[in-house]
Design a protein around this motif. Sequence first.
Motif, PDB file in Angstrom:
ATOM      1  N   GLU A 128      -9.172 -81.283  16.892  1.00 41.06           N
ATOM      2  CA  GLU A 128      -9.254 -80.029  16.053  1.00 41.06           C
ATOM      3  C   GLU A 128      -8.161 -79.093  16.277  1.00 41.06           C
ATOM      4  O   GLU A 128      -7.739 -78.214  15.551  1.00 41.06           O
ATOM      5  CB  GLU A 128     -10.575 -79.162  16.397  1.00 41.06           C
ATOM      6  CG  GLU A 128     -11.893 -80.152  16.072  1.00 41.06           C
ATOM      7  CD  GLU A 128     -13.221 -79.282  16.603  1.00 41.06           C
ATOM      8  OE1 GLU A 128     -14.308 -79.731  16.202  1.00 41.06           O
ATOM      9  OE2 GLU A 128     -12.988 -78.525  17.774  1.00 41.06           O
ATOM     10  N   GLU A 131      -1.871 -80.251  15.012  1.00 42.05           N
ATOM     11  CA  GLU A 131      -1.399 -80.071  13.609  1.00 42.05           C
ATOM     12  C   GLU A 131      -0.658 -81.222  13.383  1.00 42.05           C
ATOM     13  O   GLU A 131      -0.294 -81.296  12.011  1.00 42.05           O
ATOM     14  CB  GLU A 131      -0.662 -78.954  13.358  1.00 42.05           C
ATOM     15  CG  GLU A 131      -1.310 -77.637  13.502  1.00 42.05           C
ATOM     16  CD  GLU A 131      -2.602 -77.195  12.581  1.00 42.05           C
ATOM     17  OE1 GLU A 131      -2.358 -77.891  11.518  1.00 42.05           O
ATOM     18  OE2 GLU A 131      -3.436 -76.673  12.764  1.00 42.05           O
ATOM     19  N   PRO A 133      -0.305 -85.048  12.263  1.00 47.06           N
ATOM     20  CA  PRO A 133      -1.282 -86.066  11.473  1.00 47.06           C
ATOM     21  C   PRO A 133      -1.188 -87.317  12.378  1.00 47.06           C
ATOM     22  O   PRO A 133      -2.344 -88.037  12.606  1.00 47.06           O
ATOM     23  CB  PRO A 133      -0.691 -86.346  10.343  1.00 47.06           C
ATOM     24  CG  PRO A 133      -0.120 -85.212   9.983  1.00 47.06           C
ATOM     25  CD  PRO A 133       0.326 -84.513  11.137  1.00 47.06           C
ATOM     26  N   PHE A 173      -4.643 -88.006   5.440  1.00 43.51           N
ATOM     27  CA  PHE A 173      -4.513 -86.705   5.985  1.00 43.51           C
ATOM     28  C   PHE A 173      -3.167 -85.996   5.439  1.00 43.51           C
ATOM     29  O   PHE A 173      -3.217 -84.716   5.546  1.00 43.51           O
ATOM     30  CB  PHE A 173      -4.719 -86.397   7.436  1.00 43.51           C
ATOM     31  CG  PHE A 173      -6.268 -86.896   7.942  1.00 43.51           C
ATOM     32  CD1 PHE A 173      -7.186 -86.766   6.953  1.00 43.51           C
ATOM     33  CD2 PHE A 173      -6.273 -87.268   9.203  1.00 43.51           C
ATOM     34  CE1 PHE A 173      -8.644 -87.112   7.604  1.00 43.51           C
ATOM     35  CE2 PHE A 173      -7.467 -87.471   9.802  1.00 43.51           C
ATOM     36  CZ  PHE A 173      -8.593 -87.551   8.753  1.00 43.51           C
ATOM     37  N   THR A 174      -2.315 -86.692   5.105  1.00 49.15           N
ATOM     38  CA  THR A 174      -1.039 -86.028   4.431  1.00 49.15           C
ATOM     39  C   THR A 174      -1.245 -85.723   3.142  1.00 49.15           C
ATOM     40  O   THR A 174      -0.160 -85.160   2.578  1.00 49.15           O
ATOM     41  CB  THR A 174       0.187 -87.030   4.896  1.00 49.15           C
ATOM     42  OG1 THR A 174      -0.104 -88.133   4.310  1.00 49.15           O
ATOM     43  CG2 THR A 174       0.358 -87.028   6.323  1.00 49.15           C
ATOM     44  N   GLU A 177      -5.340 -82.887  -0.245  1.00 53.03           N
ATOM     45  CA  GLU A 177      -6.485 -82.501   0.045  1.00 53.03           C
ATOM     46  C   GLU A 177      -6.758 -82.826   1.807  1.00 53.03           C
ATOM     47  O   GLU A 177      -7.864 -82.862   2.187  1.00 53.03           O
ATOM     48  CB  GLU A 177      -7.563 -83.581  -0.569  1.00 53.03           C
ATOM     49  CG  GLU A 177      -7.517 -83.243  -2.312  1.00 53.03           C
ATOM     50  CD  GLU A 177      -6.324 -84.208  -3.058  1.00 53.03           C
ATOM     51  OE1 GLU A 177      -6.243 -84.125  -4.107  1.00 53.03           O
ATOM     52  OE2 GLU A 177      -5.571 -84.846  -2.076  1.00 53.03           O
ATOM     53  N   PRO A 179      -6.005 -81.410   4.437  1.00 55.56           N
ATOM     54  CA  PRO A 179      -6.543 -80.677   5.640  1.00 55.56           C
ATOM     55  C   PRO A 179      -8.091 -80.421   5.585  1.00 55.56           C
ATOM     56  O   PRO A 179      -8.875 -80.495   6.503  1.00 55.56           O
ATOM     57  CB  PRO A 179      -5.851 -79.267   5.219  1.00 55.56           C
ATOM     58  CG  PRO A 179      -4.612 -79.543   4.622  1.00 55.56           C
ATOM     59  CD  PRO A 179      -4.767 -80.952   4.105  1.00 55.56           C
ATOM     60  N   GLU A 180      -8.632 -80.532   4.367  1.00 54.24           N
ATOM     61  CA  GLU A 180     -10.116 -80.432   4.011  1.00 54.24           C
ATOM     62  C   GLU A 180     -10.776 -81.425   4.611  1.00 54.24           C
ATOM     63  O   GLU A 180     -11.777 -81.552   5.216  1.00 54.24           O
ATOM     64  CB  GLU A 180     -10.546 -80.123   2.676  1.00 54.24           C
ATOM     65  CG  GLU A 180     -12.076 -79.892   2.409  1.00 54.24           C
ATOM     66  CD  GLU A 180     -12.741 -78.966   3.293  1.00 54.24           C
ATOM     67  OE1 GLU A 180     -13.862 -79.121   3.494  1.00 54.24           O
ATOM     68  OE2 GLU A 180     -11.887 -77.735   3.307  1.00 54.24           O
ATOM     69  N   ARG A 182      -9.822 -83.573   7.087  1.00 50.72           N
ATOM     70  CA  ARG A 182      -9.729 -83.445   8.342  1.00 50.72           C
ATOM     71  C   ARG A 182     -10.743 -82.693   8.926  1.00 50.72           C
ATOM     72  O   ARG A 182     -11.515 -83.184   9.849  1.00 50.72           O
ATOM     73  CB  ARG A 182      -8.057 -83.078   8.766  1.00 50.72           C
ATOM     74  CG  ARG A 182      -7.338 -84.125   9.048  1.00 50.72           C
ATOM     75  CD  ARG A 182      -6.092 -83.698   9.977  1.00 50.72           C
ATOM     76  NE  ARG A 182      -6.661 -83.446  11.304  1.00 50.72           N
ATOM     77  CZ  ARG A 182      -5.896 -82.831  12.337  1.00 50.72           C
ATOM     78  NH1 ARG A 182      -4.604 -82.481  11.912  1.00 50.72           N
ATOM     79  NH2 ARG A 182      -6.192 -82.238  13.422  1.00 50.72           N
ATOM     80  N   ARG A 183     -10.990 -81.505   8.329  1.00 54.10           N
ATOM     81  CA  ARG A 183     -12.055 -80.866   8.901  1.00 54.10           C
ATOM     82  C   ARG A 183     -13.153 -81.276   8.971  1.00 54.10           C
ATOM     83  O   ARG A 183     -14.261 -81.400   9.666  1.00 54.10           O
ATOM     84  CB  ARG A 183     -11.960 -79.238   8.062  1.00 54.10           C
ATOM     85  CG  ARG A 183     -10.988 -78.357   8.606  1.00 54.10           C
ATOM     86  CD  ARG A 183     -11.421 -77.047   7.934  1.00 54.10           C
ATOM     87  NE  ARG A 183     -10.798 -77.029   6.462  1.00 54.10           N
ATOM     88  CZ  ARG A 183      -9.607 -76.901   5.817  1.00 54.10           C
ATOM     89  NH1 ARG A 183      -8.710 -76.542   6.680  1.00 54.10           N
ATOM     90  NH2 ARG A 183      -9.667 -76.618   4.802  1.00 54.10           N
TER      91      ARG A 183
END
Length: 237
Positions: A128, A131, A133, A173-174, A177, A179-180, A182-183
């Motif tokens: 978490e 930053e 990837p 993750f790159t 979309e 970041p979302e 990854r969350r």
Amino acid sequence: MSAVDKAFHGLRHMIATGRLGPGDRIPAEAELGEELGVSRGPLREAVRMLAALGVVEPRHGSGTYVSQLRPENVIGSLSLTLELLPLSGLLEVYEIRRVLEAHVAAKAAARRSPEAVRTLFSLIELMEATEDPAEASELDHRFHAEVARAAENPTLASLLAVFRARSRKYQIFTLPEGPEMRRKSDADHRVLATAIADRDPGSAAGAAEAHVAQTERWLRAFMPPPEEDGVPQDAPN
């Protein structure tokens, strides 16, 4: 059948029937070649093939020996062929992964140690916080490996590691979309880790299956190209 195939299957038959067991030295080339009806060239190629599969172990200056044939080591050699699957083939494997990851998570919940729980949550916090990837991908891999380790079945852990290694070849993750996604992935990890900490096999199995299914949906939706070796991979596991 080619001479190499004849030598390969002949040696495999000797091992499968127990004539040559774990740790046994393979007979000298002249003796073995005469028995199998092949020359030294095909025999050596067959030995190289079996060595690549983890079945035999050449020892410099000593000869070639049957490996210990541990299931986790032999299964690990599946990576040689699984690496060749295109994404469409990999997605078919995900149905198997959903079943196995759920089973492993349930076993982990039943058998986990306090140390395993601390490790899982520590890895989640690191995921978490980063930053990067590539770092997130490595931490994700370590998280799932720790779940498998807690289940105390090295063979299943090895098989799932092979599946996950192929999955990591695809970027997710790159993407815009990313970041979302990854969350969502991090939240899934917390749900799974909490179920394991609570010793709740049913919830752990459900969380693991849902997590793998979500990754499969992302891969189907975005169909990313595979990353080349040496380039950071950041697909969730």
